[in-house]
Design a protein around this motif. Sequence first.
Motif, PDB file in Angstrom:
ATOM      1  N   LEU A 167       0.819  -1.220  -0.040  1.00  0.00           N
ATOM      2  CA  LEU A 167       0.027  -0.026   0.006  1.00  0.00           C
ATOM      3  C   LEU A 167       0.879   1.227  -0.071  1.00  0.00           C
ATOM      4  CD1 LEU A 167      -2.696  -1.048   2.600  1.00  0.00           C
ATOM      5  CD2 LEU A 167      -2.714  -1.527   0.150  1.00  0.00           C
ATOM      6  N   LYS A 168       2.165   1.100   0.424  1.00  0.00           N
ATOM      7  CA  LYS A 168       3.004   2.225   0.331  1.00  0.00           C
ATOM      8  C   LYS A 168       2.556   3.323   1.358  1.00  0.00           C
ATOM      9  CE  LYS A 168       5.367   0.222  -2.562  1.00  0.00           C
ATOM     10  NZ  LYS A 168       6.737  -0.590  -1.996  1.00  0.00           N
ATOM     11  N   GLU A 169       1.838   2.804   2.654  1.00  0.00           N
ATOM     12  CA  GLU A 169       1.556   3.765   3.556  1.00  0.00           C
ATOM     13  C   GLU A 169       2.465   3.709   4.622  1.00  0.00           C
ATOM     14  OE1 GLU A 169      -2.302   3.214   4.918  1.00  0.00           O
ATOM     15  OE2 GLU A 169      -3.316   3.133   2.933  1.00  0.00           O
ATOM     16  N   ASP A 170       2.616   4.643   5.399  1.00  0.00           N
ATOM     17  CA  ASP A 170       3.391   4.409   6.588  1.00  0.00           C
ATOM     18  C   ASP A 170       2.427   3.941   7.885  1.00  0.00           C
ATOM     19  OD1 ASP A 170       4.541   4.977   9.289  1.00  0.00           O
ATOM     20  OD2 ASP A 170       5.614   6.819   8.844  1.00  0.00           O
ATOM     21  N   PRO A 171       2.884   2.814   8.360  1.00  0.00           N
ATOM     22  CA  PRO A 171       1.824   1.969   9.112  1.00  0.00           C
ATOM     23  C   PRO A 171       1.503   2.812  10.526  1.00  0.00           C
ATOM     24  CG  PRO A 171       3.811   0.897   9.058  1.00  0.00           C
ATOM     25  CD  PRO A 171       3.987   1.704   8.027  1.00  0.00           C
ATOM     26  N   TRP A 172       2.578   3.655  10.937  1.00  0.00           N
ATOM     27  CA  TRP A 172       2.601   4.570  12.121  1.00  0.00           C
ATOM     28  C   TRP A 172       1.558   5.557  12.067  1.00  0.00           C
ATOM     29  CZ3 TRP A 172       4.532   2.481  16.309  1.00  0.00           C
ATOM     30  CH2 TRP A 172       5.545   1.447  16.138  1.00  0.00           C
ATOM     31  N   GLU A 203      -0.022  -0.185  -4.990  1.00  0.00           N
ATOM     32  CA  GLU A 203      -0.208  -0.852  -6.242  1.00  0.00           C
ATOM     33  C   GLU A 203      -1.815  -0.825  -6.567  1.00  0.00           C
ATOM     34  OE1 GLU A 203      -0.227  -5.146  -4.571  1.00  0.00           O
ATOM     35  OE2 GLU A 203      -1.853  -4.801  -3.031  1.00  0.00           O
ATOM     36  N   SER A 204      -2.005  -1.110  -7.928  1.00  0.00           N
ATOM     37  CA  SER A 204      -3.358  -0.639  -8.323  1.00  0.00           C
ATOM     38  C   SER A 204      -4.376  -1.467  -7.861  1.00  0.00           C
ATOM     39  CB  SER A 204      -3.278  -0.618 -10.019  1.00  0.00           C
ATOM     40  OG  SER A 204      -4.589  -0.516 -10.352  1.00  0.00           O
ATOM     41  N   LEU A 205      -5.575  -0.990  -7.767  1.00  0.00           N
ATOM     42  CA  LEU A 205      -6.649  -1.775  -7.426  1.00  0.00           C
ATOM     43  C   LEU A 205      -7.717  -2.435  -8.459  1.00  0.00           C
ATOM     44  CD1 LEU A 205      -8.583   0.406  -4.348  1.00  0.00           C
ATOM     45  CD2 LEU A 205      -7.120  -1.534  -4.353  1.00  0.00           C
ATOM     46  N   GLU A 206      -7.333  -2.101  -9.797  1.00  0.00           N
ATOM     47  CA  GLU A 206      -7.651  -2.571 -10.930  1.00  0.00           C
ATOM     48  C   GLU A 206      -6.612  -2.839 -11.843  1.00  0.00           C
ATOM     49  OE1 GLU A 206     -10.824  -2.932 -11.421  1.00  0.00           O
ATOM     50  OE2 GLU A 206     -11.797  -2.025  -9.578  1.00  0.00           O
ATOM     51  N   PRO A 207      -6.945  -3.721 -13.027  1.00  0.00           N
ATOM     52  CA  PRO A 207      -5.929  -4.098 -14.108  1.00  0.00           C
ATOM     53  C   PRO A 207      -5.690  -2.729 -14.698  1.00  0.00           C
ATOM     54  CG  PRO A 207      -7.556  -5.448 -13.837  1.00  0.00           C
ATOM     55  CD  PRO A 207      -8.157  -4.461 -13.030  1.00  0.00           C
ATOM     56  N   PRO A 208      -4.465  -2.699 -15.338  1.00  0.00           N
ATOM     57  CA  PRO A 208      -4.270  -1.355 -16.051  1.00  0.00           C
ATOM     58  C   PRO A 208      -5.133  -1.077 -17.228  1.00  0.00           C
ATOM     59  CG  PRO A 208      -2.137  -2.656 -16.054  1.00  0.00           C
ATOM     60  CD  PRO A 208      -3.266  -3.583 -15.478  1.00  0.00           C
ATOM     61  N   LYS A 209      -5.509   0.160 -17.259  1.00  0.00           N
ATOM     62  CA  LYS A 209      -6.383   0.643 -18.480  1.00  0.00           C
ATOM     63  C   LYS A 209      -6.054   1.581 -19.546  1.00  0.00           C
ATOM     64  CE  LYS A 209     -10.489   0.495 -15.397  1.00  0.00           C
ATOM     65  NZ  LYS A 209     -11.641   1.308 -14.721  1.00  0.00           N
ATOM     66  N   SER A 210      -6.553   1.490 -20.895  1.00  0.00           N
ATOM     67  CA  SER A 210      -6.077   2.220 -21.905  1.00  0.00           C
ATOM     68  C   SER A 210      -6.525   3.644 -21.724  1.00  0.00           C
ATOM     69  CB  SER A 210      -6.405   1.670 -23.123  1.00  0.00           C
ATOM     70  OG  SER A 210      -7.968   1.806 -23.362  1.00  0.00           O
ATOM     71  N   ALA A 211      -5.999   4.627 -22.598  1.00  0.00           N
ATOM     72  CA  ALA A 211      -6.409   5.861 -22.581  1.00  0.00           C
ATOM     73  C   ALA A 211      -7.827   6.320 -22.580  1.00  0.00           C
ATOM     74  CB  ALA A 211      -5.769   6.855 -23.554  1.00  0.00           C
ATOM     75  N   GLY A 245       1.448  -7.627 -19.037  1.00  0.00           N
ATOM     76  CA  GLY A 245       1.176  -6.796 -18.196  1.00  0.00           C
ATOM     77  C   GLY A 245       2.209  -5.691 -17.682  1.00  0.00           C
ATOM     78  N   ALA A 246       1.622  -4.617 -17.148  1.00  0.00           N
ATOM     79  CA  ALA A 246       2.794  -3.405 -16.845  1.00  0.00           C
ATOM     80  C   ALA A 246       2.280  -2.907 -15.820  1.00  0.00           C
ATOM     81  CB  ALA A 246       2.765  -2.605 -18.127  1.00  0.00           C
ATOM     82  N   GLY A 247       3.255  -2.332 -14.984  1.00  0.00           N
ATOM     83  CA  GLY A 247       3.201  -1.587 -13.634  1.00  0.00           C
ATOM     84  C   GLY A 247       2.730   0.001 -14.068  1.00  0.00           C
TER      85      GLY A 247
END
Length: 607
Positions: free
Chosen positions: A58-63, A449-457, A483-485
């Motif tokens: 999640l890239k959150e600071d747990p504190w 990280e994404s909650l959904e698969p990558p989407k196009s324009a 796939g891609a990040g």
Amino acid sequence: MPKINITDVILRDAHQSLLATRMRTEDMLPICPKLDAIGYWSLECWGGATFDACVRFLKEDPWERLRKLREALPNTRLQMLLRGQNLLGYRHYSDDVVRAFVHRAADNGMDVFRIFDALNDLRNLETAIEATKAAGKHAQGTICYTVSPVHDVPGFVKMGKELAAMGCDSIALKDMAGLLTPYVTAELVKALKDSVDLPLHLHSHATSGLADMCHLKAIENGCDTIDTAISSMAGGTSHPPTESMVAALRGTEYDTGLDLEAIQEVGMYFYQVRKRYHQFESEFTGVDTRVQTNQVPGGMISNLANQLKEQNALDRMSAVLEEIPKVRKDLGYPPLVTPTSQIVGTQAVLNVLTEKRYQSITNEVKLYLQGRYGAAPAPVNPTLQQQAIGKEDLIDCRPADLLKPELERLAKDIGGLAGSDEDVLIFAMFPEIGRAFLEQRAAGTLSPESLEPPKSATGEVKSAPTEFNINVHGETYHIKVTGAGHKGQAERHFYFTIDDIPEEVVVETLDELVLTGGTEGAVKTAIAGKRPKPSQPGHVVTSMPGNIVDVLVKEGDRVTAGQSVIVAEAMKMETEIQAPIDGTVTGVYVVKGEAVNPDEVLLEITP
């Protein structure tokens, strides 16, 4: 009249069990005012796997999460799950680290520390309990319930008495896999209440479909507080529904006094929230009575499923579930809870996929058999123990007694990246991902990280249709982009198969790259990093997908068969990969931190 208290686990164990611990703080805070008004005995909101998931995914600071929840829930006790001397990591920490962690958690707003040890070795709870009491907080000593030839009601009652003598404020009966049955619950709760003059809390997962009945029998026999989950995140590998238990007890001598309609409103909120995390739901989150045989906790089942799926071996799940009780017996019947559930589960997967039991033994199993996690409940398999640790000395003292103070060293190791004591403790819990988290935070590149698969324009979900052949230096490769990040990060991940071998590529030049046949830079990077397929006795491979923790040799080194040459990590467990033959290292195809898969050569040894 007796009143039953409720601890709701919606902010921790419910989504840990059903959604791989992926719920973000942003989805918790909006409902906190209504949660705070319910009148729960406590809200479990931290600890367990949440600390790991915050930093890793999640890239959150747990504190920061804890501080925000404390501010948003001013009238409700906050509760966490603490693994004794393991804290929130997967090893034992020195006493100074344990004390510092508890102290900082208390200062940041934690009220109740539910403290357990995976082996029920109470020596591993001593420091955490003492630190909790010193901070003026509620120390809840925990009994991990399990079923084996060496576990029985008198033994659990003895543990309850010992926890009371250690100064605990209450006792929790933790049924992490859903093994309790109603009449056993009645017997055990009555025996504990007759023997120990402390409030008793029951935590039972609904995996086997029995937890609701167990809760009722526990209440009838003197249990004071039960753990439940809001109905939209209840059932299966989670917990009995809060609303159902409140309704069942309403108007009786056990009435909770909670407002059913107010809880239902909270339930509708999380009904919508759950939809956001659909991609993290495992197919193994429903009722599964097999847990009564294999004793696998719900969160562990989903991890096993993901691991097997990565290897296209999901069809081996039944074999793994059959192997787990055998490994558990070999290890002296440990309860299956973090970290022993991962230790046993990972070894079982290795045994099944290599098709030879204990051909590869994880480092954690070796440490366990040496006694570095504590005393096993029963004697371990002596043949396996000899195979794993050889002539190394066995440990019979409290494992932490062998650890020197390490907090000062950890602070020095992480240096200026740590801006606070809390940052040092992030690094202490998870050195590799903790350092990466702090580096990304300093660079301003944290991205969940994404909650959904990558989407196009145009907003369409990308199905990664790119598939083509490419000729490089006279060699033809079949490339399929899978796939891609996310864009906009300092490093972007691309996923390929190259001649049907999965590859992951990290690309630093982001702006021009898209998932089309024109991804020449990414493709060339993939080809350059392509590892050969194993074909010779001296080709070193891994049994499971994972990441390289360390490469122990370099080209030109002489090695002997059985010598450890690479350390790899899978399912949060480390395994030493050994040289298959005597010879000279003539090729090294991996570096520390790289993702690897089976059926690719990591290192080459020539006789």
